[in-house]
Design a protein around this motif. Structure first.
Motif, PDB file in Angstrom:
ATOM      1  N   VAL A  33     -68.848   0.787  65.705  1.00 38.56           N
ATOM      2  CA  VAL A  33     -68.338   1.916  64.932  1.00 38.56           C
ATOM      3  C   VAL A  33     -69.518   2.807  64.545  1.00 38.56           C
ATOM      4  CG1 VAL A  33     -66.272   0.802  64.013  1.00 38.56           C
ATOM      5  CG2 VAL A  33     -68.443   0.550  62.796  1.00 38.56           C
ATOM      6  N   ASP A  43     -69.363  -4.252  64.533  1.00 40.56           N
ATOM      7  CA  ASP A  43     -68.347  -4.641  63.559  1.00 40.56           C
ATOM      8  C   ASP A  43     -67.984  -6.103  63.766  1.00 40.56           C
ATOM      9  OD1 ASP A  43     -66.292  -4.926  61.812  1.00 40.56           O
ATOM     10  OD2 ASP A  43     -65.020  -3.354  62.650  1.00 40.56           O
ATOM     11  N   GLY A  47     -62.183  -5.335  60.745  1.00 33.54           N
ATOM     12  CA  GLY A  47     -61.148  -4.864  59.828  1.00 33.54           C
ATOM     13  C   GLY A  47     -60.445  -5.996  59.102  1.00 33.54           C
ATOM     14  N   VAL A  50     -58.252  -7.804  61.736  1.00 31.60           N
ATOM     15  CA  VAL A  50     -57.171  -6.960  62.252  1.00 31.60           C
ATOM     16  C   VAL A  50     -57.476  -6.457  63.665  1.00 31.60           C
ATOM     17  CG1 VAL A  50     -56.010  -4.727  61.960  1.00 31.60           C
ATOM     18  CG2 VAL A  50     -56.284  -6.262  60.006  1.00 31.60           C
ATOM     19  N   ASN A  51     -58.670  -5.902  63.851  1.00 33.62           N
ATOM     20  CA  ASN A  51     -59.035  -5.326  65.149  1.00 33.62           C
ATOM     21  C   ASN A  51     -59.511  -6.430  66.095  1.00 33.62           C
ATOM     22  OD1 ASN A  51     -58.522  -2.648  64.239  1.00 33.62           O
ATOM     23  ND2 ASN A  51     -60.496  -2.654  63.215  1.00 33.62           N
ATOM     24  N   HIS A  55     -62.152  -1.770  68.476  1.00 29.78           N
ATOM     25  CA  HIS A  55     -61.651  -0.444  68.119  1.00 29.78           C
ATOM     26  C   HIS A  55     -61.213   0.316  69.364  1.00 29.78           C
ATOM     27  CE1 HIS A  55     -63.067  -0.654  63.912  1.00 29.78           C
ATOM     28  NE2 HIS A  55     -64.005  -1.416  64.422  1.00 29.78           N
ATOM     29  N   LYS A 258     -52.063  -9.063  60.424  1.00 34.32           N
ATOM     30  CA  LYS A 258     -53.433  -8.698  60.776  1.00 34.32           C
ATOM     31  C   LYS A 258     -53.613  -8.387  62.262  1.00 34.32           C
ATOM     32  CE  LYS A 258     -55.897 -10.700  56.837  1.00 34.32           C
ATOM     33  NZ  LYS A 258     -56.440  -9.452  56.302  1.00 34.32           N
ATOM     34  N   GLY A 263     -54.615  -3.103  64.836  1.00 40.28           N
ATOM     35  CA  GLY A 263     -55.017  -1.949  64.031  1.00 40.28           C
ATOM     36  C   GLY A 263     -53.835  -1.221  63.430  1.00 40.28           C
TER      37      GLY A 263
END
Length: 412
Positions: A33, A43, A47, A50-51, A55, A258, A263
């Protein structure tokens, strides 16, 4: 608007319930990111799990684009193709025979709680309504899920809380046998606890809970919101064989969220047909549940994660990352223990560094890697499941430099 003005606007406009890092993220690709100043980060928090595919995953992005151009929302007054396709995929991969779609993990757990109570009201006497949860658990922020979480730090100021929840020590076989009884309608457990510091169920503990539920006619609910969908190196965490795994246990209810949407906001409660029959028309619902765009995204996510090669890679990379953390901890006197499975890892700070997980997180950020904390004493790592080996090496190198700087700062 420049970065400083954006941050000032956020502080002025948002309810102050988050302690966000002082960066504004603008774009992402894979496990990387970038903020508005052009700084790049790996990252390794994804998230908060979640991701799971990083991304802007190409398959997920394409699925969302195609569905958004065709049909955005229809409510549950009508059927839609993506939700039916997702239901078939999920149910075909686990014990469950019915699914309820919602928008978050908290909502999925609320649905599980309501289903357990409704099922008991139809099949058992009035006294059988208690739900047993465990110390260290985290089940969400709505009032019932918050009560199930049984952590005073999360609950303070939000009383009176709903009744009918009983807390038991996690991984304590004798305590579970004593707590689960005639009043219990359900037992709710995370196969790997996330928010309390990445604590897997002890060997045989999930099987013990299954036996106790069978003995007392209670439903077994597994909360896989953080640990599910490939995060531990198995599609579902309760499927782990051998020491610490559930092996061949079969839950009655499972909750997901999640990672499911890659996302996009989506949650799911999956149940056996027998349990699911308790929720008849009018008993529960969700305006946005089963949204076509979110379900299309989840289909693309599931197809990529439900892959033996990817899951094997998660186990291999998780082992390498855990060993790196142990070695780093020994070198700097930093970590007392490293826990977890697959790419769901928690590094417990030593007593000398207790309470400084957020400081270590910040040091990692300065070295270009985004991590998470679990409480005040655990550095938590949840990288994307499709992380490349070169990216893993790069991430470990950045963590190593951050750990060295952190140890030096503490010593000074």
């Amino acid at each position: 608007m420049n970065q400083e003005k954006l941050k000032a606007a956020a502080r002025r406009l948002f309810v102050p319930n988050y302690a966000a890092a002082a960066i504004v993220l603008e774009r992402g690709r894979g496990c990387r990111v970038w903020d508005g100043a052009g700084s790049e980060y790996l990252d390794f928090g994804a998230g908060i799990s979640v991701n799971s595919l990083g991304h802007c995953n190409a398959g997920v992005t394409q699925a969302v684009t195609n569905q958004a151009a065709a049909l955005n929302h229809v409510s549950n007054l009508y059927y839609n193709r993506p939700s039916i396709a997702l239901a078939e995929k999920l149910l075909g991969a686990c014990f469950a025979e019915r699914v309820f779609f919602c928008n978050s993990g908290s909502e999925a757990n609320e649905a599980a709680i309501k289903l357990a109570r409704k099922f008991s009201s139809l099949h058992h006497a009035n006294h059988k309504r208690e739900i047993v949860t465990f110390s260290g658990a985290f089940h969400g922020r709505t009032l019932a899920a918050l009560t199930a979480t049984a952590n005073p730090a999360y609950q303070e100021g939000f009383g009176p809380l709903p009744g009918g929840f009983v807390s038991c020590a996690f991984n304590d076989f004798a305590a579970a046998e004593k707590t689960i009884g005639a009043k219990t309608c359900a037992v709710m457990v995370e196969p790997v606890q996330g928010e309390s510091g990445i604590h897997p169920a002890a060997p045989g503990f999930l099987g013990h809970l299954r036996n106790l539920c069978d003995r007392h006619n209670a439903l077994l609910v597994v909360d896989e919101i953080q640990c599910g969908l490939g995060r531990t190196g198995n599609l579902f965490a309760h499927q782990w064989p051998g020491p610490g795994g559930g092996g061949d246990i079969t839950p009655d209810i499972m909750t997901l969220a999640k990672a499911l949407g890659g996302g996009l906001p989506i949650g799911a409660m999956l149940a056996t047909a027998r349990a699911a029959e308790a929720l008849q028309p009018g008993s529960h619902g969700s305006t946005f549940g089963g949204n076509p765009v979110a379900c299309a995204a989840a289909c693309a996510v599931f197809d990529q994660i439900n892959d033996d090669a990817l899951l094997q890679k998660v186990r291999r990379q998780g082992g390498a990352l855990a060993e790196f953390l142990r070695d780093t901890g020994r070198r700097h006197g930093l970590f007392a223990e490293v826990r977890g499975r697959g790419l769901m890892l928690g590094a417990q700070l030593t007593a000398a560094h207790a309470g400084r997980a957020a400081d270590l997180m910040e040091c990692c950020r300065r070295h270009g890697i985004l991590t998470l904390a679990a409480g005040k004493d655990v550095l938590r790592l949840l990288p994307p499941l499709n992380l490349g080996d070169a990216e893993l090496e790069e991430g470990m190198s950045r963590i190593a430099r951050a750990a060295e700087d952190f140890a030096r700062e503490v010593a000074a």
